[in-house]
Design a protein around this motif. Sequence first.
Motif, PDB file in Angstrom:
ATOM      1  N   ASP A   1      -3.196  14.186   0.685  1.00 22.59           N
ATOM      2  CA  ASP A   1      -2.405  15.395   0.739  1.00 22.59           C
ATOM      3  C   ASP A   1      -1.605  15.475   2.095  1.00 22.59           C
ATOM      4  O   ASP A   1      -1.799  14.809   2.908  1.00 22.59           O
ATOM      5  CB  ASP A   1      -2.982  16.524   0.069  1.00 22.59           C
ATOM      6  N   SER A   2      -0.379  16.395   1.792  1.00 25.88           N
ATOM      7  CA  SER A   2       0.376  16.730   2.981  1.00 25.88           C
ATOM      8  C   SER A   2       0.682  18.059   3.418  1.00 25.88           C
ATOM      9  O   SER A   2       0.632  19.031   2.640  1.00 25.88           O
ATOM     10  CB  SER A   2       2.011  16.271   2.627  1.00 25.88           C
ATOM     11  N   LYS A   3       0.516  18.149   4.660  1.00 28.03           N
ATOM     12  CA  LYS A   3       0.317  19.497   5.400  1.00 28.03           C
ATOM     13  C   LYS A   3       1.876  20.035   5.393  1.00 28.03           C
ATOM     14  O   LYS A   3       2.270  21.335   5.508  1.00 28.03           O
ATOM     15  CB  LYS A   3      -0.083  19.640   6.580  1.00 28.03           C
ATOM     16  N   HIS A   4       2.984  19.160   4.892  1.00 27.21           N
ATOM     17  CA  HIS A   4       4.372  19.524   5.027  1.00 27.21           C
ATOM     18  C   HIS A   4       5.040  19.359   3.751  1.00 27.21           C
ATOM     19  O   HIS A   4       4.725  18.725   3.036  1.00 27.21           O
ATOM     20  CB  HIS A   4       5.022  18.673   6.198  1.00 27.21           C
TER      21      HIS A   4
ATOM     22  N   HIS B   1       2.682   9.983   2.968  1.00 26.90           N
ATOM     23  CA  HIS B   1       3.921   9.417   3.434  1.00 26.90           C
ATOM     24  C   HIS B   1       5.282   9.413   2.214  1.00 26.90           C
ATOM     25  O   HIS B   1       6.275   9.856   2.773  1.00 26.90           O
ATOM     26  CB  HIS B   1       3.795   7.944   3.751  1.00 26.90           C
ATOM     27  N   LEU B   2       4.754   8.946   1.238  1.00 26.21           N
ATOM     28  CA  LEU B   2       5.800   9.189   0.054  1.00 26.21           C
ATOM     29  C   LEU B   2       6.303  10.635  -0.084  1.00 26.21           C
ATOM     30  O   LEU B   2       7.692  10.570  -0.253  1.00 26.21           O
ATOM     31  CB  LEU B   2       5.209   8.766  -1.216  1.00 26.21           C
ATOM     32  N   PHE B   3       5.480  11.371  -0.199  1.00 27.29           N
ATOM     33  CA  PHE B   3       6.001  12.798  -0.207  1.00 27.29           C
ATOM     34  C   PHE B   3       6.938  13.449   1.189  1.00 27.29           C
ATOM     35  O   PHE B   3       7.768  13.926   0.927  1.00 27.29           O
ATOM     36  CB  PHE B   3       4.753  13.850  -0.122  1.00 27.29           C
ATOM     37  N   ALA B   4       6.399  12.878   2.312  1.00 29.35           N
ATOM     38  CA  ALA B   4       7.316  13.201   3.459  1.00 29.35           C
ATOM     39  C   ALA B   4       8.561  12.456   3.402  1.00 29.35           C
ATOM     40  O   ALA B   4       9.626  13.018   3.858  1.00 29.35           O
ATOM     41  CB  ALA B   4       6.478  12.628   4.622  1.00 29.35           C
ATOM     42  N   ALA B   5       8.577  11.321   3.036  1.00 25.41           N
ATOM     43  CA  ALA B   5       9.894  10.682   2.582  1.00 25.41           C
ATOM     44  C   ALA B   5      10.745  10.937   1.491  1.00 25.41           C
ATOM     45  O   ALA B   5      12.058  10.520   1.405  1.00 25.41           O
ATOM     46  CB  ALA B   5       9.592   9.059   2.640  1.00 25.41           C
TER      47      ALA B   5
ATOM     48  N   CYS C   1       0.775  -1.156   0.070  1.00 20.69           N
ATOM     49  CA  CYS C   1       0.067   0.113   0.185  1.00 20.69           C
ATOM     50  C   CYS C   1       0.682   1.233  -0.113  1.00 20.69           C
ATOM     51  O   CYS C   1       1.791   1.349   0.940  1.00 20.69           O
ATOM     52  CB  CYS C   1      -0.696  -0.028   1.054  1.00 20.69           C
ATOM     53  N   LEU C   2       0.737   2.125  -1.170  1.00 19.90           N
ATOM     54  CA  LEU C   2       1.522   3.304  -0.962  1.00 19.90           C
ATOM     55  C   LEU C   2       0.586   4.377  -0.355  1.00 19.90           C
ATOM     56  O   LEU C   2      -0.572   4.578  -0.896  1.00 19.90           O
ATOM     57  CB  LEU C   2       1.805   3.677  -2.501  1.00 19.90           C
ATOM     58  N   ASP C   3       1.196   5.336   0.628  1.00 18.76           N
ATOM     59  CA  ASP C   3       0.454   6.437   0.934  1.00 18.76           C
ATOM     60  C   ASP C   3       1.056   7.585   0.522  1.00 18.76           C
ATOM     61  O   ASP C   3       2.305   7.954   0.598  1.00 18.76           O
ATOM     62  CB  ASP C   3       0.647   6.305   2.703  1.00 18.76           C
ATOM     63  N   THR C   4       0.332   8.482  -0.156  1.00 19.16           N
ATOM     64  CA  THR C   4       0.819   9.530  -0.829  1.00 19.16           C
ATOM     65  C   THR C   4       1.297  10.793  -0.031  1.00 19.16           C
ATOM     66  O   THR C   4       2.461  11.109  -0.338  1.00 19.16           O
ATOM     67  CB  THR C   4      -0.303  10.159  -1.883  1.00 19.16           C
TER      68      THR C   4
ATOM     69  N   GLY D   1      -0.520  17.893  -8.730  1.00 18.48           N
ATOM     70  CA  GLY D   1       0.064  16.588  -8.299  1.00 18.48           C
ATOM     71  C   GLY D   1      -0.922  15.465  -8.315  1.00 18.48           C
ATOM     72  O   GLY D   1      -0.752  14.353  -8.644  1.00 18.48           O
ATOM     73  N   MET D   2      -1.893  15.882  -7.593  1.00 20.66           N
ATOM     74  CA  MET D   2      -3.008  14.849  -7.049  1.00 20.66           C
ATOM     75  C   MET D   2      -3.676  14.348  -8.302  1.00 20.66           C
ATOM     76  O   MET D   2      -4.015  13.288  -8.501  1.00 20.66           O
ATOM     77  CB  MET D   2      -3.969  15.406  -6.036  1.00 20.66           C
ATOM     78  N   ARG D   3      -3.906  15.520  -9.241  1.00 20.32           N
ATOM     79  CA  ARG D   3      -4.537  15.069 -10.594  1.00 20.32           C
ATOM     80  C   ARG D   3      -3.685  14.114 -11.346  1.00 20.32           C
ATOM     81  O   ARG D   3      -4.130  13.220 -11.865  1.00 20.32           O
ATOM     82  CB  ARG D   3      -4.870  16.263 -11.516  1.00 20.32           C
TER      83      ARG D   3
END
Length: 277
Positions: free
Chosen positions: A213-216, A176-180, A171-174, A237-239
């Motif tokens: 989405d990410s707040k950071h 989490h990916l972005f934060a990583a 499972c990919l979390d968008t 990005g989400m689109r």
Amino acid sequence: MLKVGAHTSIAGGAYNAVEEQVEYGGNCGQIFSHSPQVWQDPNIEDAEAERFRELSEDHDVGPWVIHSSYLVNLCTPKADLREKSVDSMQKEVEAADKLGVEYVNVHLGAHTGAGVDGGLDNAASALDELDVPDGVTVLVESDAGSGTKLGDQFDHLATVRERTDQEIEFCLDTAHLFAAGYDLSTPAAVDETLAAFDDVVGFGDLACVHLNDSKHECGTNKDEHAHVGEGEIGVEGMRAFVNHEAIRDVPLVLETPTEDGKSFAWNVDRVHELREA
């Protein structure tokens, strides 16, 4: 058909999660089988499980995912925590079987001094201890990283799959990916990140996406979710992500906040708006 839904509550009975999902306009989803903050066994009655199955079928809601307890740590070198984690996961896959839920989602956890390689070994061998019923699959979720947490790099996921005899998927979390540090804020960045995932892990084992989405900012290792298109990943990005060829048939599960007058229903609608025919 676009599969998108939210994490819903089983309060008052697991079947209530299905009715809540329908209210949001979702057609797939995720639940906890019990409070994720404590060591607790699922307590799902036979009639409750039957009603959950019936309502899911009647409303064509699925697949479903059970998210494991936040206390589970598959990477730990501590024998007592490992034993509790394996026991908790065993109870989760049994609850999934009872409910007719296809997936149980888990984070790898933190190696807390065992080192990356040792932590991944620990996780793989812990997964080996599970007796997973037919029809249920364990999903390892990508992590935001920080401290000694593992799963924030694609090679961590691939290594665990290589070392375990368990038939796991991912499972990919968008957020989490972005934060990583995997950028998703532009169409080009989405292409690059998903190409990297395909090279290292492969889309064939991608069973679910947590769409948040990410707040950071990218690479901060800060895990705080935002409404779809209203965080640092943003609308473009989400689109690009939800319309990517490799993602179009993957179930999308929202773990977005309820704030600013926006709930899961708003985010389900937003995903439909972003999705191109």
